[in-house]
Scaffold this motif. Structure first.
Motif, PDB file in Angstrom:
ATOM      1  N   SER A  59       0.825  -1.208   0.000  1.00 50.10           N
ATOM      2  CA  SER A  59       0.000   0.000   0.000  1.00 50.10           C
ATOM      3  C   SER A  59       0.861   1.260   0.000  1.00 50.10           C
ATOM      4  O   SER A  59       0.573   2.223  -0.713  1.00 50.10           O
ATOM      5  N   LEU A  60       1.936   1.260   0.788  1.00 47.80           N
ATOM      6  CA  LEU A  60       2.852   2.393   0.833  1.00 47.80           C
ATOM      7  C   LEU A  60       3.525   2.603  -0.526  1.00 47.80           C
ATOM      8  O   LEU A  60       3.673   3.733  -1.003  1.00 47.80           O
ATOM      9  N   GLU A  61       3.934   1.513  -1.148  1.00 50.51           N
ATOM     10  CA  GLU A  61       4.601   1.601  -2.457  1.00 50.51           C
ATOM     11  C   GLU A  61       3.638   2.131  -3.516  1.00 50.51           C
ATOM     12  O   GLU A  61       4.026   2.924  -4.388  1.00 50.51           O
ATOM     13  N   GLU A  62       2.380   1.695  -3.436  1.00 49.72           N
ATOM     14  CA  GLU A  62       1.361   2.196  -4.368  1.00 49.72           C
ATOM     15  C   GLU A  62       1.140   3.692  -4.151  1.00 49.72           C
ATOM     16  O   GLU A  62       0.973   4.460  -5.105  1.00 49.72           O
ATOM     17  N   ASN A  67       1.850   9.443  -5.873  1.00 48.95           N
ATOM     18  CA  ASN A  67       2.447  10.760  -5.648  1.00 48.95           C
ATOM     19  C   ASN A  67       3.401  11.123  -6.782  1.00 48.95           C
ATOM     20  O   ASN A  67       3.469  12.278  -7.213  1.00 48.95           O
ATOM     21  N   ARG A  68       4.145  10.144  -7.275  1.00 53.47           N
ATOM     22  CA  ARG A  68       5.061  10.387  -8.398  1.00 53.47           C
ATOM     23  C   ARG A  68       4.298  10.730  -9.677  1.00 53.47           C
ATOM     24  O   ARG A  68       4.717  11.603 -10.444  1.00 53.47           O
ATOM     25  N   THR A 102      -1.740  11.962  -0.231  1.00 55.06           N
ATOM     26  CA  THR A 102      -1.646  10.692   0.492  1.00 55.06           C
ATOM     27  C   THR A 102      -2.831  10.457   1.429  1.00 55.06           C
ATOM     28  O   THR A 102      -3.113  11.273   2.293  1.00 55.06           O
ATOM     29  N   TYR A 103      -3.504   9.323   1.226  1.00 49.27           N
ATOM     30  CA  TYR A 103      -4.551   8.867   2.142  1.00 49.27           C
ATOM     31  C   TYR A 103      -4.216   7.412   2.454  1.00 49.27           C
ATOM     32  O   TYR A 103      -4.481   6.532   1.647  1.00 49.27           O
ATOM     33  N   ASN A 204       3.605  16.704  -2.527  1.00 47.67           N
ATOM     34  CA  ASN A 204       3.823  15.356  -3.062  1.00 47.67           C
ATOM     35  C   ASN A 204       5.251  14.881  -2.818  1.00 47.67           C
ATOM     36  O   ASN A 204       5.475  13.714  -2.477  1.00 47.67           O
ATOM     37  N   GLU A 205       6.206  15.773  -2.975  1.00 51.89           N
ATOM     38  CA  GLU A 205       7.607  15.419  -2.737  1.00 51.89           C
ATOM     39  C   GLU A 205       7.853  15.093  -1.261  1.00 51.89           C
ATOM     40  O   GLU A 205       8.579  14.139  -0.942  1.00 51.89           O
ATOM     41  N   PHE A 206       7.238  15.865  -0.382  1.00 53.33           N
ATOM     42  CA  PHE A 206       7.362  15.593   1.056  1.00 53.33           C
ATOM     43  C   PHE A 206       6.719  14.254   1.400  1.00 53.33           C
ATOM     44  O   PHE A 206       7.254  13.470   2.195  1.00 53.33           O
ATOM     45  N   ASN A 207       5.555  13.979   0.798  1.00 57.04           N
ATOM     46  CA  ASN A 207       4.879  12.699   1.019  1.00 57.04           C
ATOM     47  C   ASN A 207       5.794  11.536   0.648  1.00 57.04           C
ATOM     48  O   ASN A 207       5.897  10.549   1.389  1.00 57.04           O
ATOM     49  N   ILE A 208       6.439  11.642  -0.501  1.00 58.01           N
ATOM     50  CA  ILE A 208       7.311  10.558  -0.975  1.00 58.01           C
ATOM     51  C   ILE A 208       8.463  10.328  -0.006  1.00 58.01           C
ATOM     52  O   ILE A 208       8.786   9.179   0.336  1.00 58.01           O
ATOM     53  N   GLN A 209       9.088  11.410   0.462  1.00 54.85           N
ATOM     54  CA  GLN A 209      10.189  11.276   1.419  1.00 54.85           C
ATOM     55  C   GLN A 209       9.725  10.579   2.696  1.00 54.85           C
ATOM     56  O   GLN A 209      10.412   9.687   3.219  1.00 54.85           O
TER      57      GLN A 209
END
Length: 232
Positions: A59-62, A67-68, A102-103, A204-209
């Motif tokens: 789920s995290l990877e998805e 986000n990407r 992100t949800y 989105n970039e912060f979410n990915i980090q």
């Protein structure tokens, strides 16, 4: 008489020793059964935690992937608008992707089971600490991040962003929303709109980090759980 008393005394001592040995054996068997029972419970909990962790990892990877995609759409739209490129309806999908945030919902069944039974059921101290740290620290952080994103989207970004579009189309089966601009030409080099894009891209970039850091912790726990189960 002394002979009989001596024999009786020896017999009584022997009986006492046998009783004590019997009690010790019974206690040992009881302890062994209890240990075996606890070990079965521990293995069941570890398997459940492992299953949850693998589901959460996927789920995290998805979520990172989404986000990407949002960032890619953001960069494409920014390029079109800053360079005055001509509109075509394929951009509508990218306008829709931009608003993604992100949800994240985690699977906590194994952890809740562990909490209800008692953390001491995980005999490995290091592993126990890793499990608690992941759920009480990292997952709480991701959960708070989702709440923060939801608040920002609903109260700040979405009202301003959607004001630039005449309608949007949600395709549930494909899990996307397309947005059609009310006036595409008015968006070209529009500072207010470009600022919205920049702020959303930053989110989105912060979410990915944040998600990548959490994934590292999840992967480490998965490896530890698999090792512990292998040793049991």
């Amino acid at each position: 008489m002394e002979n009989k008393t001596g024999k009786y005394f020896k017999y009584a001592i022997g009986e006492i020793i046998l009783v004590v040995i019997g009690i010790l054996i019974a206690l040992q068997i009881n302890n062994w059964n209890e240990e075996k029972k606890n070990n079965k419970i521990e293995i069941s909990i570890l398997r459940e935690l492992l299953s949850d962790s693998k589901t959460n990892l996927a789920s995290l990877e998805e979520d990172i992937d989404l986000n990407r995609k949002a960032i890619q759409s953001n960069l494409l739209i920014t390029d079109f608008l800053t360079n005055g490129k001509t509109y075509h309806d394929s951009l509508d999908l990218h306008f829709g992707f931009i608003q993604y945030n992100t949800y994240f919902t985690i699977n906590t069944g194994g952890f809740e089971n562990l909490k209800s039974r008692g953390f001491e059921y995980i005999s490995n101290d290091t592993l126990r600490k890793s499990v608690i740290d992941l759920y009480d620290r990292w997952y709480d952080f991701v959960d708070d991040l989702g709440d923060r994103n939801n608040k920002i989207s609903n109260e700040q970004f979405n009202p301003k962003y959607r004001a630039f579009f005449k309608y949007y189309k949600r395709v549930l089966m494909e899990n996307y929303v397309s947005f059609t601009p009310a006036n595409y030409n008015a968006l070209i080099n529009n500072e207010d709109f470009l600022k919205l894009l920049y702020e959303q891209k930053y989110n989105n970039e912060f979410n990915i980090q944040a998600l990548e850091s959490t994934i590292m912790e999840v992967m480490a726990l998965i490896a530890s759980l698999e090792t512990e189960l292998k040793n049991n």
